[in-house]
Design an enzyme around this catalytic site. Structure first.
Site: not given
Length: 804
Positions: A18, A36
């Site tokens: 990320r 996520n």
């Protein structure tokens, strides 16, 4: 400005993925978010098309070193105006157990090891890791671990066990992990099943060098057989391929004769991207599809003149077709074989035409007897057959034409939050039976739509048995039982008949007992447009355009050129192609001359002066007695149903233009008409005006009569098929835009098999945009009947299905 949703599956959590996406997006001045999810990582990025293309190119190239991408699924959407880019909290909706990964092409790390003489898996044809290899084709149950795969019978050796249990190793919990000492092996068999070469090293001689020599011997003998003209059945990831050298006219003709596949194009496997470029044009999007983890067959334009050192492709591979279906090796075995052969091979499904592909070597010996001369087999069982996926790039986007290996059974989100059916948590499990042709089955669980792999046409007992296996297998895999079964309205569709027999004990429309699921129905063409609606996340109301071959309409006639205004809880058929009779019904799909006869007969009713032309066509297309019988049939409406089919209109015009009177495979005439189009020509489109129907409540009609008259005038003047084809396609596009103007909807959904046609789709999209509309078309789900199951699930989701 455009918005792109990217769903990334693989090793993408706990590895800094990320933050990496955040840095990449902000560096390109893109806005949006990353989070996520139980399925992996989901990203939405919004910005200029050029920046989004850079994002896509750099995402796999610059990913964190300990991450891997098993699939990267793209959906292009309208922008929503994000203000910045941020890392969002994780999404905890959905269940991890519902995620079954598709089979993934061999990764670069495994290939590097396989070609390394110092590696213990040197030339091992079943090398894999957590980044690649078999998944869906070997899973027998969930959760996904080795005892619930077809690798359960192979006990890991000490070296493999050590890698499997090491958290820092690339093969940590790689369920199909294996090596020459403990894993599957190759054998080359004769047509009678005798072992001609064994890829397993002798007992006590499992050192890497000896193991590699044993594999090399099998591969070399197989390659030599191919060079000598043999037809070789090769057991791959999800089933068998039938292979011959692509340059050999004799071998290609022999394969066609044995497989009973007269003219339908055959797929090719090339050893390298370099060889592909010497034969075909390849855009960046097409190269991305070819080399991606899904590794589908990609339809590519041939170069007008192949490069000097280009490999030869026999004309019989794709007769008269300006495109080739091309794929690259996607398993270690394919890489080994194609490197040894050194040139393209035909790699078509291991079956007789219209049957499912073989998955078991003993089954292959029986079903492929008389087709294959040799069998290259292995002893890793295949849990379910998974054919090769097929992709075409249109307007810079991938469009899946056959959804199987690499894509199935990845889920798509349904739109339950916008309906009266409640949240995804309290909705029933719904099974969609799909269509009769190009069948795939759908399963809705908790707001997610899981689509099975491509099953095929339900025309044979073997295909029906394959459908039954998938209908049992898919719910069992997710440990659910269907509470609702959604069917096509056509009672004679194979999918409808099989579902009635399976879930309702063949009781037809009688009331089911308390143990039976609820039976619902969805009109075929409405399912087409709803599949496009749900995949593209389009607002309502929207205009749906469903153009295909046939489907039973609400009025009991055969539809195929339909326009729907779709609203929440309501769908209205607002326009259609003018109908005409199809002498012989389904036989007209095999014989374009019948569709042409039906059109001309209807045209003569408007203008008796054309009767001589009709009689001339009858004499040219049919033997005297057959022509007389068909004339009486269509005149009396005997076995000549009314139809508004766009597909049959294509067939009829192809016949009138002198291209084809009989099809050797589905849609052949329509394809040949498409191939005649001159995209640079400036001819005027044929007229396709709107007219009000005789019945006040009936939908308006696109009247093909002026179009057909213009076709006949051009043909009589000696115009080339290119003129007819180009003006015809342009006329259809003008007609679609005209209906859109009357519908009053900004979004326009384009679905149905006719939109596999490159020029119909491309020109329709461009002209709709010029007219101020927002066109949407299929991306990850086929526009043909392979997408019907998703549309059936979407119809139930929207409340547009009906009781049966």
């Amino acid at each position: 400005m455009e918005r792109l949703r990217v769903v990334i599956r693989g090793v993408v959590q706990g590895v800094g993925f990320r933050p990496f996406v955040h840095r990449l997006a902000t560096g390109l001045a893109l806005k949006g978010w990353v989070r996520n999810s139980p399925q992996g990582v989901v990203v939405e990025v919004e910005g200029a098309r050029s920046a989004l293309e850079q994002f896509l190119a750099r995402l796999p190239a610059e990913r964190p070193p300990h991450s891997s991408l098993q699939s990267v699924e793209l959906t292009w959407l309208d922008p929503v105006g994000y203000g910045d880019f941020k890392i969002c909290a994780s999404d905890d909706t959905g269940t991890v157990r519902a995620l079954v990964m598709p089979d993934i092409a061999t990764c670069a790390d495994c290939l590097r090891e396989m070609w390394d003489p110092r590696d213990r898996r040197h030339l091992y044809p079943f090398i894999n890791c957590t980044h690649c290899g078999p998944r869906y084709s070997i899973i027998t149950g969930l959760p996904y671990d080795r005892p619930r795969t077809t690798m359960a019978g192979f006990e890991m050796c000490a070296d493999c066990r050590r890698e499997y249990e090491d958290p820092v190793d690339r093969r940590f919990h790689a369920q199909p992990i294996a090596c020459p000492r403990c894993g599957p092996h190759l054998e080359l068999w004769s047509a009678s099943g005798d072992v001609l070469a064994d890829g397993r090293p002798a007992p006590g001689r499992a050192d890497p060098e000896t193991a590699a020599r044993a594999v090399q011997s099998v591969i070399r003998q197989t390659a030599e057989a191919l060079r000598e003209g043999a037809v070789v059945a090769v057991k791959g990831l999800g089933g068998f391929h039938l292979m011959v050298l692509a340059r050999s006219d004799e071998a290609v003709a022999r394969l066609r004769e044995r497989k009973r596949r007269e003219a339908k194009p055959l797929a090719l496997m090339f050893p390298s991207m370099g060889q592909v470029r010497r034969v075909c044009r390849v855009s960046p999007a097409e190269e991305r599809a070819l080399c991606g983890p899904e590794a589908p067959i990609v339809l590519l334009d041939r170069l007008p003149v192949p490069e000097r050192d280009a490999p030869r492709i026999a004309p019989g591979v794709a007769p008269g077709n300006p495109c080739l279906g091309v794929m690259l090796p996607y398993t270690p075995l394919h890489h080994l074989l194609l490197r040894e052969v050194g040139e393209p091979v035909v790699a078509t499904s291991g079956n007789l035409s219209e049957e499912p592909i073989c998955t078991d070597e003993q089954e292959a010996l029986e079903r492929l007897a008389g087709i294959a001369d040799l069998f290259l087999v292995h002893n890793r069982p295949i849990a379910r057959y998974v054919d090769d996926s097929v992709v075409r790039v249109v307007e810079g986007r991938e469009m899946v034409l056959r959804r199987a290996r690499g894509f199935a059974p990845l889920p798509l989100p349904l739109r339950r939050a916008e309906t009266a059916r409640g949240s995804g948590r309290d909705t029933p499990v719904v099974l969609a039976a799909g269509a009769h042709l190009k069948n795939a089955v759908g399963l809705a669980i908790g707001g997610q739509a899981f689509l099975s792999q491509h099953i095929g046409d339900l025309e044979t007992a073997a295909a029906e048995e394959a459908w039954l296996r998938v209908v049992r297998d898919l719910p069992a895999l997710y440990e659910v039982r269907p509470q609702v079964v959604v069917l096509d309205l056509h009672p004679d569709y194979g999918s409808t008949r099989l579902a009635e027999r399976t879930f309702f004990a063949g009781r037809g429309r009688s009331r089911p007992d308390s143990q039976s699921p609820v039976r619902r129905g969805v009109q075929h063409h409405l399912a087409h447009v709803l599949a496009v609606w749900v995949e593209n996340e389009v607002g309502l109301p929207a205009l749906g355009v469903a153009w295909d071959g046939t489907g039973l309409g609400w009025d009991g006639t055969i539809w195929g050129g339909e326009f729907f205004r779709v609203e929440a809880g309501r769908a209205v058929r607002i326009a259609t192609l003018r109908r005409f009779r199809l002498p012989g019904g389904d036989a007209a799909a095999r014989e374009p001359r019948r569709a042409a006869l039906g059109l001309l007969h209807e045209l003569v009713r408007d203008d008796s002066g054309l009767e001589s032309r009709l009689q001339e066509g009858i004499r040219r297309w049919f033997p005297a007695r057959e022509g007389s019988v068909l004339w009486r049939m269509v005149s009396g409406g005997v076995r000549s149903p009314w139809s508004s089919s766009a597909g049959r209109l294509f067939d009829a015009v192809a016949c009138l233009a002198g291209l084809r009177e009989r099809n050797q495979f589905e849609a052949q005439a329509a394809m040949e008409l498409e191939f005649q189009v001159d995209p640079g020509a400036a001819w005027d489109p044929y007229p396709l005006p709107l007219r009000q129907p005789a019945e006040e409540a009936a939908p308006v009609e696109l009247d093909w009569a002026p179009l057909i008259r213009a076709v006949l005038e051009d043909v009589d003047r000696g115009a080339s098929p290119a003129v007819v084809a180009t003006r015809f396609h342009q006329g259809l596009v003008s007609g679609i835009v005209e209906v859109a103007r009357t519908a009053g909807c900004g979004p326009v959904l384009l679905g149905g098999g006719c939109f596999q046609n490159r020029w119909l789709l491309t020109w329709t999209v461009r002209e709709l945009r010029r007219a101020g509309f927002r066109p949407y078309w299929p991306q990850r789900v086929p526009p043909n009947d392979g997408g019907i199951a998703l549309g059936q699930l979407a119809a139930h989701d929207l409340g547009l299905d009906e009781p049966l």
